[in-house]
Write a protein that holds these residues in place. Sequence first.
Motif, PDB file in Angstrom:
ATOM      1  N   LYS A  15       0.834  -1.208   0.000  1.00 54.68           N
ATOM      2  CA  LYS A  15       0.000   0.000   0.000  1.00 54.68           C
ATOM      3  C   LYS A  15       0.865   1.253   0.000  1.00 54.68           C
ATOM      4  CE  LYS A  15      -4.240  -1.376   2.370  1.00 54.68           C
ATOM      5  NZ  LYS A  15      -5.036  -1.146   3.593  1.00 54.68           N
ATOM      6  N   SER A  16       1.869   1.278   0.850  1.00 50.98           N
ATOM      7  CA  SER A  16       2.761   2.444   0.934  1.00 50.98           C
ATOM      8  C   SER A  16       3.471   2.691  -0.385  1.00 50.98           C
ATOM      9  CB  SER A  16       3.799   2.246   2.035  1.00 50.98           C
ATOM     10  OG  SER A  16       3.181   2.209   3.279  1.00 50.98           O
ATOM     11  N   TYR A  17       3.936   1.638  -1.014  1.00 47.47           N
ATOM     12  CA  TYR A  17       4.622   1.763  -2.302  1.00 47.47           C
ATOM     13  C   TYR A  17       3.678   2.351  -3.356  1.00 47.47           C
ATOM     14  CZ  TYR A  17       6.637   0.469  -6.773  1.00 47.47           C
ATOM     15  OH  TYR A  17       7.097   0.506  -8.054  1.00 47.47           O
ATOM     16  N   ILE A  18       2.470   1.814  -3.447  1.00 44.97           N
ATOM     17  CA  ILE A  18       1.507   2.294  -4.446  1.00 44.97           C
ATOM     18  C   ILE A  18       1.088   3.733  -4.137  1.00 44.97           C
ATOM     19  CG2 ILE A  18      -0.818   1.955  -5.368  1.00 44.97           C
ATOM     20  CD1 ILE A  18      -0.318  -1.054  -5.116  1.00 44.97           C
ATOM     21  N   ARG A  19       0.927   4.057  -2.862  1.00 44.58           N
ATOM     22  CA  ARG A  19       0.565   5.422  -2.488  1.00 44.58           C
ATOM     23  C   ARG A  19       1.646   6.413  -2.916  1.00 44.58           C
ATOM     24  NH1 ARG A  19      -2.082   4.579   3.552  1.00 44.58           N
ATOM     25  NH2 ARG A  19      -4.054   3.712   2.783  1.00 44.58           N
ATOM     26  N   ARG A  20       2.900   6.085  -2.639  1.00 45.87           N
ATOM     27  CA  ARG A  20       4.004   6.970  -3.034  1.00 45.87           C
ATOM     28  C   ARG A  20       4.037   7.144  -4.556  1.00 45.87           C
ATOM     29  NH1 ARG A  20       6.793   3.845   0.673  1.00 45.87           N
ATOM     30  NH2 ARG A  20       7.906   2.777  -0.987  1.00 45.87           N
ATOM     31  N   LYS A  21       3.820   6.048  -5.267  1.00 46.17           N
ATOM     32  CA  LYS A  21       3.825   6.100  -6.724  1.00 46.17           C
ATOM     33  C   LYS A  21       2.674   6.966  -7.250  1.00 46.17           C
ATOM     34  CE  LYS A  21       4.338   3.063 -10.650  1.00 46.17           C
ATOM     35  NZ  LYS A  21       4.542   1.724 -11.130  1.00 46.17           N
ATOM     36  N   GLN A  22       1.494   6.838  -6.654  1.00 51.04           N
ATOM     37  CA  GLN A  22       0.347   7.647  -7.058  1.00 51.04           C
ATOM     38  C   GLN A  22       0.580   9.125  -6.761  1.00 51.04           C
ATOM     39  OE1 GLN A  22      -2.731   6.868  -8.661  1.00 51.04           O
ATOM     40  NE2 GLN A  22      -1.425   5.149  -9.214  1.00 51.04           N
ATOM     41  N   LEU A  23       1.190   9.427  -5.620  1.00 56.57           N
ATOM     42  CA  LEU A  23       1.484  10.823  -5.287  1.00 56.57           C
ATOM     43  C   LEU A  23       2.490  11.418  -6.269  1.00 56.57           C
ATOM     44  CD1 LEU A  23       1.560  10.843  -1.393  1.00 56.57           C
ATOM     45  CD2 LEU A  23      -0.071  11.996  -2.888  1.00 56.57           C
ATOM     46  N   ARG A  24       3.508  10.655  -6.630  1.00 53.33           N
ATOM     47  CA  ARG A  24       4.479  11.157  -7.620  1.00 53.33           C
ATOM     48  C   ARG A  24       3.801  11.428  -8.956  1.00 53.33           C
ATOM     49  NH1 ARG A  24       8.206   7.485  -5.307  1.00 53.33           N
ATOM     50  NH2 ARG A  24       7.631   5.911  -6.823  1.00 53.33           N
ATOM     51  N   LYS A  25       2.887  10.557  -9.334  1.00 56.17           N
ATOM     52  CA  LYS A  25       2.216  10.685 -10.624  1.00 56.17           C
ATOM     53  C   LYS A  25       1.236  11.857 -10.659  1.00 56.17           C
ATOM     54  CE  LYS A  25      -0.711   8.050 -13.794  1.00 56.17           C
ATOM     55  NZ  LYS A  25      -1.394   6.781 -14.021  1.00 56.17           N
ATOM     56  N   HIS A  26       0.525  12.096  -9.561  1.00 54.76           N
ATOM     57  CA  HIS A  26      -0.571  13.059  -9.571  1.00 54.76           C
ATOM     58  C   HIS A  26      -0.301  14.363  -8.821  1.00 54.76           C
ATOM     59  CE1 HIS A  26      -3.384  10.375 -11.549  1.00 54.76           C
ATOM     60  NE2 HIS A  26      -2.949   9.406 -10.780  1.00 54.76           N
ATOM     61  N   THR A  27       0.865  14.523  -8.196  1.00 58.28           N
ATOM     62  CA  THR A  27       1.142  15.754  -7.459  1.00 58.28           C
ATOM     63  C   THR A  27       1.101  16.945  -8.415  1.00 58.28           C
ATOM     64  OG1 THR A  27       2.421  14.658  -5.748  1.00 58.28           O
ATOM     65  CG2 THR A  27       2.840  16.991  -6.059  1.00 58.28           C
ATOM     66  N   SER A  28       0.434  17.981  -7.978  1.00 52.50           N
ATOM     67  CA  SER A  28       0.236  19.172  -8.806  1.00 52.50           C
ATOM     68  C   SER A  28       1.543  19.914  -9.042  1.00 52.50           C
ATOM     69  CB  SER A  28      -0.751  20.110  -8.119  1.00 52.50           C
ATOM     70  OG  SER A  28      -0.807  21.332  -8.790  1.00 52.50           O
ATOM     71  N   PRO A  29       1.783  20.328 -10.291  1.00 51.92           N
ATOM     72  CA  PRO A  29       2.969  21.133 -10.589  1.00 51.92           C
ATOM     73  C   PRO A  29       2.745  22.631 -10.372  1.00 51.92           C
ATOM     74  CG  PRO A  29       1.841  20.599 -12.618  1.00 51.92           C
ATOM     75  CD  PRO A  29       1.071  19.930 -11.507  1.00 51.92           C
ATOM     76  N   VAL A  30       1.529  23.016 -10.009  1.00 49.73           N
ATOM     77  CA  VAL A  30       1.181  24.426  -9.858  1.00 49.73           C
ATOM     78  C   VAL A  30       1.892  25.011  -8.637  1.00 49.73           C
ATOM     79  CG1 VAL A  30      -0.726  26.032  -9.400  1.00 49.73           C
ATOM     80  CG2 VAL A  30      -1.064  24.106 -10.957  1.00 49.73           C
ATOM     81  N   LYS A  31       2.541  26.145  -8.848  1.00 49.36           N
ATOM     82  CA  LYS A  31       3.178  26.862  -7.741  1.00 49.36           C
ATOM     83  C   LYS A  31       2.085  27.511  -6.903  1.00 49.36           C
ATOM     84  CE  LYS A  31       7.491  26.323  -8.949  1.00 49.36           C
ATOM     85  NZ  LYS A  31       8.316  25.388  -8.251  1.00 49.36           N
ATOM     86  N   THR A  32       2.151  27.303  -5.605  1.00 53.50           N
ATOM     87  CA  THR A  32       1.140  27.853  -4.716  1.00 53.50           C
ATOM     88  C   THR A  32       1.735  28.966  -3.876  1.00 53.50           C
ATOM     89  OG1 THR A  32       1.608  26.268  -2.957  1.00 53.50           O
ATOM     90  CG2 THR A  32      -0.037  25.623  -4.589  1.00 53.50           C
TER      91      THR A  32
END
Length: 178
Positions: A6-23
């Motif tokens: 689960k942790s591995y898949i979660r990290r992979k999903q976060l890398r894939k979907h993390t927003s590139p927008v500067k906040t």
Amino acid sequence: MLESLKSYIRRKQLRKHTSPVKTGFIPMASVRSVAVIVDVEDKSYDACKESVNRFFKGARADIWYFDFRRLGKEELLLTSINTTILRTDIGWYGRPDLNKIAPLLDEEDGYDILISLIPNVDFPNEFIVKASRAKFKIGVTTEMTGKPFDLVISNPEGTSNQAEMFNSIKEYLTKISC
């Protein structure tokens, strides 16, 4: 074994979907849309909803609900099905259904401000906050890795419910806009 998967898949999903927008901080006068995430299990969620709608009366304010309760056959959902993330919308490793949360992740018609009033660090909340394309992110927990929030209000003055936490956030937003 399952937790490490689960942790591995979660990290992979976060890398894939993390927003590139500067906040960062944005002036309140330029805010057109706001998304607020609340937990239905907090008894003050209805008062919080009213407070959000009053404060952001000149902008589109969408309230998104986390409702992970097990509803009985006689119980009804008290919130809009379109903006409520249910237990059934969460995958086995914790990611919310992308079709369900698409408006939160939309780049072109995205939100100017995202406010997460969820005090715990569970993966559905973390995923939404990190994947959201909002320009200004506000939260109530400091324990989320990667520091995705631009402003964190951590349990101000012993507040225990979402309505009180939002009132504290309102004070800061009012001061920022001056």
